[in-house]
Write a protein that holds these residues in place. Sequence first.
Motif, short mmCIF file in Angstrom:
data_model
loop_
_atom_site.label_atom_id
_atom_site.label_comp_id
_atom_site.label_asym_id
_atom_site.label_seq_id
_atom_site.Cartn_x
_atom_site.Cartn_y
_atom_site.Cartn_z
N PHE A 1 0.80 -1.23 0.00
CA PHE A 1 0.00 0.00 0.00
C PHE A 1 0.83 1.28 0.00
O PHE A 1 0.29 2.36 -0.18
N LYS A 2 2.11 1.16 0.30
CA LYS A 2 3.00 2.33 0.26
C LYS A 2 2.49 3.48 1.13
O LYS A 2 2.41 4.63 0.69
N GLY A 3 2.06 3.17 2.30
CA GLY A 3 1.68 4.22 3.26
C GLY A 3 0.22 4.63 3.23
O GLY A 3 -0.19 5.57 3.91
N ARG A 4 -0.57 3.91 2.45
CA ARG A 4 -1.96 4.37 2.30
C ARG A 4 -2.79 4.18 3.56
O ARG A 4 -3.73 4.93 3.80
N ILE A 5 -2.42 3.19 4.37
CA ILE A 5 -3.19 2.98 5.60
C ILE A 5 -3.12 4.23 6.47
O ILE A 5 -4.14 4.66 7.03
N GLU A 6 -1.93 4.84 6.52
CA GLU A 6 -1.79 6.08 7.30
C GLU A 6 -2.51 7.22 6.59
O GLU A 6 -3.22 8.01 7.21
N ARG A 7 -2.29 7.32 5.28
CA ARG A 7 -2.89 8.44 4.54
C ARG A 7 -4.40 8.43 4.65
O ARG A 7 -5.04 9.46 4.81
N ASP A 8 -5.00 7.24 4.53
CA ASP A 8 -6.47 7.15 4.61
C ASP A 8 -6.96 7.10 6.05
O ASP A 8 -8.16 7.09 6.30
N ASP A 9 -6.01 7.07 7.00
CA ASP A 9 -6.32 7.02 8.43
C ASP A 9 -7.34 5.91 8.75
O ASP A 9 -8.43 6.16 9.26
N TRP A 10 -6.94 4.70 8.43
CA TRP A 10 -7.81 3.55 8.70
C TRP A 10 -8.16 3.45 10.19
O TRP A 10 -9.25 3.05 10.55
N ILE A 11 -7.17 3.84 11.03
CA ILE A 11 -7.40 3.65 12.47
C ILE A 11 -8.55 4.53 12.94
O ILE A 11 -9.46 4.09 13.64
N LYS A 12 -8.52 5.82 12.53
CA LYS A 12 -9.58 6.75 12.95
C LYS A 12 -10.93 6.27 12.39
O LYS A 12 -11.95 6.30 13.08
N GLN A 13 -10.89 5.83 11.12
CA GLN A 13 -12.14 5.35 10.52
C GLN A 13 -12.67 4.13 11.28
O GLN A 13 -13.86 4.06 11.62
N ALA A 14 -11.75 3.18 11.55
CA ALA A 14 -12.17 1.94 12.21
C ALA A 14 -12.66 2.21 13.63
O ALA A 14 -13.63 1.61 14.09
N LYS A 15 -12.01 3.18 14.31
CA LYS A 15 -12.44 3.51 15.67
C LYS A 15 -13.86 4.04 15.66
O LYS A 15 -14.70 3.65 16.48
N ALA A 16 -14.14 4.95 14.72
CA ALA A 16 -15.49 5.53 14.64
C ALA A 16 -16.51 4.45 14.32
O ALA A 16 -17.58 4.37 14.95
N LEU A 17 -16.19 3.58 13.36
CA LEU A 17 -17.14 2.53 12.96
C LEU A 17 -17.35 1.53 14.10
O LEU A 17 -18.46 1.05 14.32
N ALA A 18 -16.26 1.24 14.82
CA ALA A 18 -16.38 0.29 15.93
C ALA A 18 -17.23 0.89 17.05
O ALA A 18 -18.00 0.20 17.71
N LYS A 19 -17.10 2.20 17.24
CA LYS A 19 -17.80 2.85 18.34
C LYS A 19 -19.30 2.99 18.05
O LYS A 19 -20.14 2.71 18.91
N GLY A 20 -19.65 3.43 16.86
CA GLY A 20 -21.08 3.72 16.64
C GLY A 20 -21.54 3.52 15.21
O GLY A 20 -22.51 4.15 14.78
N GLY A 21 -20.83 2.69 14.45
CA GLY A 21 -21.25 2.39 13.08
C GLY A 21 -21.26 3.63 12.19
O GLY A 21 -20.51 4.58 12.42
N GLU A 22 -22.15 3.59 11.20
CA GLU A 22 -22.19 4.68 10.21
C GLU A 22 -22.51 6.02 10.86
O GLU A 22 -21.98 7.06 10.47
N ALA A 23 -23.41 5.99 11.87
CA ALA A 23 -23.82 7.25 12.51
C ALA A 23 -22.61 7.95 13.14
O ALA A 23 -22.42 9.16 12.96
N GLU A 24 -21.77 7.19 13.82
CA GLU A 24 -20.59 7.77 14.45
C GLU A 24 -19.60 8.25 13.37
O GLU A 24 -18.97 9.30 13.51
N TYR A 25 -19.50 7.47 12.31
CA TYR A 25 -18.59 7.83 11.21
C TYR A 25 -19.00 9.20 10.65
O TYR A 25 -18.17 10.08 10.43
N ILE A 26 -20.32 9.36 10.44
CA ILE A 26 -20.81 10.63 9.89
C ILE A 26 -20.51 11.77 10.86
O ILE A 26 -20.13 12.86 10.46
#
Length: 374
Positions: A341-366
């Motif tokens: 991926f050449k750094g894309r996981i950091e660029r797309d911030d998978w961790i922040k996205q996954a944290k939001a989705l884990a916490k409250g699904g789509e509503a939290e993501y929004i």
Amino acid sequence: MSVRRLAEDQFQPAAFAFNDENAAWADKTIQKYPEGRQQSAVIPLLMRAQEQDGWVTRAAIEKIADMLDMAYIRVLEVATFYTQFQLGPVGTRAHIQVCGTTPCMLRGSENLMAVCKSKIHHHPFERNAEGTLSWEEVECLGACVNAPMVMIGKDTYEDLTPERLEEIIDTFDAGNGASITPGPQIDRHFSSPEGGPTSLTDEEPKKKASAKKVVAEAATAQVDAAPVPPSEAARPKSTDAETNAALKTPVTAPKAAAKNVKAVEEQAVAAPATDAGKPSLSDKNRPAGIEKPATPDDLKLISGVGPKIEGTLHELGIFTFAQVAGWKKAEREWVDGYLNFKGRIERDDWIKQAKALAKGGEAEYIKVFGKKPR
Ligand code: FES
């Protein structure tokens, strides 16, 4: 389709002449055509006559025929064939051409004609009491994808409802037609899908495109690295006979290079991430996997994860947002390297996205990102 005849005598003026500006324009237009082909200017001249007087009179047809050395009947044939030419007086502020062909008819053109009948006149080609508006039904005007539609002057107004057409007619009648933006009258860009693009919106096509670019660059590098032929000065001079013989010999090098390019390309498209440099599955930084749960999370909600990447993550035992959210730096780097991926996981911030989705699904993501996932 209406019958197209010249207007009654009572409407026909005795003579026609282009004004000075249009006469100069007509002369120039006629000269654009090769000698003996001046008749090709018939449509532009008829159009200019219509723009000048509002409709094409018999006198204009005869005048243009004389200018182009044509029989009157030939110009009349052209004027009566194309519905863009009005053969009788029309509304001074707008003449509305309603498309009644199948796609527009299926999408409600009859309702648009009902508006014209009630607002302008029950019969086509008849003007309203003030003489400012008229209408007619025409055949397909080529904007079927945004049916139903009308044409006024040289502009089309598409994706119409009866209510919107009423507003448009009122605006033209008030002399403000220029204030309306032609084209779709709904949230649509030209003929794109209503509300915005519905395809090629994910990351996969972009990734393939960049994989191809990498391949092309690699192939170019290979060609560039090929032995350089001796310079012209250093090359031994050949005789004409030798040159002719050489020309008859098939040149194989470029073909080989082309084949090489194709081979590299095929290889990369088939396997964009090569094993070279890929972290080992037994590496200590590989994130811990789990058994597939009964209802795994939809990892594709993470921007940058398509169906293929999701499949690879599943093979690694990654099934939940919580797993992704918990990756440490070294683990992220391991996955990034594994996916090439050449750094894309950091660029797309998978961790922040996954944290939001884990916490409250789509509503939290929004709530966090201000938009829906993906
Ligand atoms: S059918 Fe109406 S524009 Fe083609």
